[in-house]
Design an enzyme around this catalytic site. Structure first.
Site, short mmCIF file in Angstrom:
data_model
loop_
_atom_site.label_atom_id
_atom_site.label_comp_id
_atom_site.label_asym_id
_atom_site.label_seq_id
_atom_site.Cartn_x
_atom_site.Cartn_y
_atom_site.Cartn_z
N ARG B 246 18.95 -44.18 34.77
CA ARG B 246 19.82 -43.00 34.75
C ARG B 246 21.21 -43.47 34.32
O ARG B 246 21.61 -44.60 34.65
CB ARG B 246 19.91 -42.35 36.14
CG ARG B 246 18.69 -41.56 36.57
CD ARG B 246 18.49 -40.27 35.75
NE ARG B 246 17.32 -39.51 36.17
CZ ARG B 246 16.10 -39.68 35.66
NH1 ARG B 246 15.89 -40.58 34.71
NH2 ARG B 246 15.10 -38.94 36.10
N GLU B 275 24.94 -36.28 30.32
CA GLU B 275 24.06 -35.76 29.26
C GLU B 275 24.19 -34.26 29.15
O GLU B 275 24.33 -33.59 30.17
CB GLU B 275 22.60 -36.13 29.58
CG GLU B 275 22.36 -37.62 29.55
CD GLU B 275 21.00 -38.02 30.12
OE1 GLU B 275 20.15 -37.14 30.33
OE2 GLU B 275 20.81 -39.20 30.37
N HIS B 293 17.55 -39.24 25.87
CA HIS B 293 16.78 -39.16 27.13
C HIS B 293 15.35 -38.69 26.86
O HIS B 293 14.92 -37.66 27.39
CB HIS B 293 17.48 -38.24 28.14
CG HIS B 293 17.01 -38.49 29.56
ND1 HIS B 293 17.76 -38.19 30.67
CD2 HIS B 293 15.86 -39.04 30.04
CE1 HIS B 293 17.09 -38.52 31.76
NE2 HIS B 293 15.93 -39.04 31.41
#
Lengths: 329, 329
Positions: B246, B275, B293
């Site tokens: 992450r 993000e 991602h």
């Protein structure tokens, strides 16, 4: 008189002609210069043939890049040549018949690059399946905040991978792909003993049975355009092809046509038929990852290669056995 | 009255609220619609809180994306909620304390993505070390014929790889990297029994001992900004960092600064602190490969995920045990 034990005791450093020049020569030119007197045709305004005739009449050894065409005509301009050291593993750029006829020994890079080439093959394969290069461009172009979804890629696990040419590189490749969960089979001139993978004597049958084809065979008369339209269609619409062998193993026009029409799903290509020219049609395909014939381009491999190449040249001038002599039948 | 054995016998399909929506919902929306009555807040002009208050007062189950912040405030708008199914393996976006307090069960994607995430980590690592994305751009921009040399990359073999978080993904990763000739060590909360790799209880010490750090730990209070400036400097000028965990595990500002000043050699990043916003400074670096991602974005994984997610929801409405219940201490 005692035999010279190493080159530093020879008063005049031995002379070599550098053809290409190979990429490693740029990185290690100082080191080569400290050991050898170097003839550098590319620094002369003379055409190659004239340069060699004028300066290399008595030169006994050549250092040659993997893309320099060492034809019978070039060899004819080197009447004293006894050794060719090529910085490549492949030998398709050298007229081996003529070398054998004249008794010229050839030394190559042996298996020094196998790990790096296998690594790049895995890297290109993951880049194609998982859209890594396309994703990098997507983010760097600033598209991510606007477009919510990024297209799905494909899982490497459970894929049927057909390795074309199970030599040193092919075996390194198989070893790397097994823990990803790939099912390996292969095509080569002969079935290999002691290998657990399924052997296909027919390239077409291997393509039918595979999701992914990875080419790592030598370019020979037999393998030239081995991957033709029929093989590509057999690989199929979900099929991916990776080429880290030589461009000429694929019929490049047919490959471009199959990619353009969606007859195959993607490609990762480090080599091309007319390098450094690459078909422009490939530039627009997100499902195609292109690489400038750099499968062996790592700092670590270049260090190892320098040791091997200079070791071969030194051995020759000291009348010792070559480190990586190519056996010619 | 006999108990209902499957959902098709229940007259009214059960209702779920979809939060995010998760990427898989777009791909499998028809399949979900055929099994459940779906509340889709994003299709309504109402703000989320008002939508939930108006329509989801009695909704018992939620399907939630891995980036949707399922806070106590959102949970407060879902008074009848008994189950959250998240399409992610990670749980950092869910207020687990509040779920536990209210007795809401949580099911996640379990280890369904581990292989795909490990694959992307290897792909990003090879893309950085072997300059695959940069090489693709180089060829596609038509630079190859003019520039003779392409910069050397780095060999993956013999590199010391430090894995941060040796869970399901970390183990898949280690298995894949071993045949490349990497030397594996790891950091995690606890030393793992039966694992042949060297354990570093201190992340700083792992960074000192590693050429490459690969992050695949959960984001928790303990791991937030665990990779700070000190750790990056310990990794060093030849060090490469890969993050498929992450974004918040790294102090992103410090990472950008270290990349800009050459304090580390490169990075492959699938995740970011905010993000889909990515620091623009990273867009210009050839030694940085960015990915939106999408470590779990494969057609195959989405198929598996659909089965797991709908299996959990069906089990819940049939009062059967959940397939991938998250154990909460």
């Amino acid at each position: 008189m005692a035999e010279d034990k190493n080159l530093s005791k020879i008063q005049q450093p031995p002379e070599i002609v550098v053809l290409g020049p190979p990429a490693i020569f740029r990185t290690y030119s100082k080191e080569f210069s400290s050991k050898f007197r170097l003839l550098k045709p590319w620094e002369s305004p003379l055409p190659l043939a004239e340069f060699l005739e004028a300066h290399a009449h008595s030169t006994r050894a050549a250092l040659c890049s993997g893309v320099f065409s060492l034809s019978a005509a070039v060899l004819a301009n080197l009447p004293s040549l006894q050794l060719v050291v090529t910085t490549s593993a492949g030998l398709n750029h050298i007229d081996l018949v003529e070398c054998r006829r004249r008794g010229i020994a050839v030394a190559n890079a042996a298996n020094i690059f196998s790990a790096d080439v296998a690594d790049l093959a895995v890297g290109l394969l993951l880049a194609v399946l998982r859209k890594i290069s396309a994703g990098n461009r997507f983010v760097k172009n600033g598209f991510w905040p606007d477009l919510e979804t990024y297209p799905l890629g494909f899982k490497l696990g459970c894929k049927k991978v057909g390795i074309v040419g199970l030599g040193s590189i092919g075996l390194e490749l198989a070893k790397r792909l097994e823990p990803f969960g790939c099912e390996i089979s292969y095509h080569s001139r002969n079935k290999k003993p002691f290998v657990p993978y399924v052997f296909y004597p027919d390239i077409f049958e291997l393509a039918v049975a595979s999701d992914i084809l990875i080419l790592c065979c030598a370019l020979t008369e037999q393998t030239h355009h081995m991957i033709n339209r029929g093989v590509l269609l057999a690989l199929g619409k979900k099929g991916v092809i990776i080429n880290i062998a030589r461009g000429g193993v694929i019929d490049e026009k047919e490959l471009v046509a199959c990619l353009a029409s969606g007859e195959i799903a993607g490609a990762g290509l480090d080599v091309f038929e007319n390098e450094p020219c690459v078909p422009n049609e490939l530039f627009g395909f997100d499902n195609v990852v292109l690489s400038p014939h750099c499968a062996v381009f790592t700092e670590e491999s270049f260090g190892d290669l320098y040791e091997l190449v200079s070791g071969n040249l030194e051995a020759f001038f000291l009348n010792k056995p070559l480190v990586s002599l190519v056996e010619m039948e």
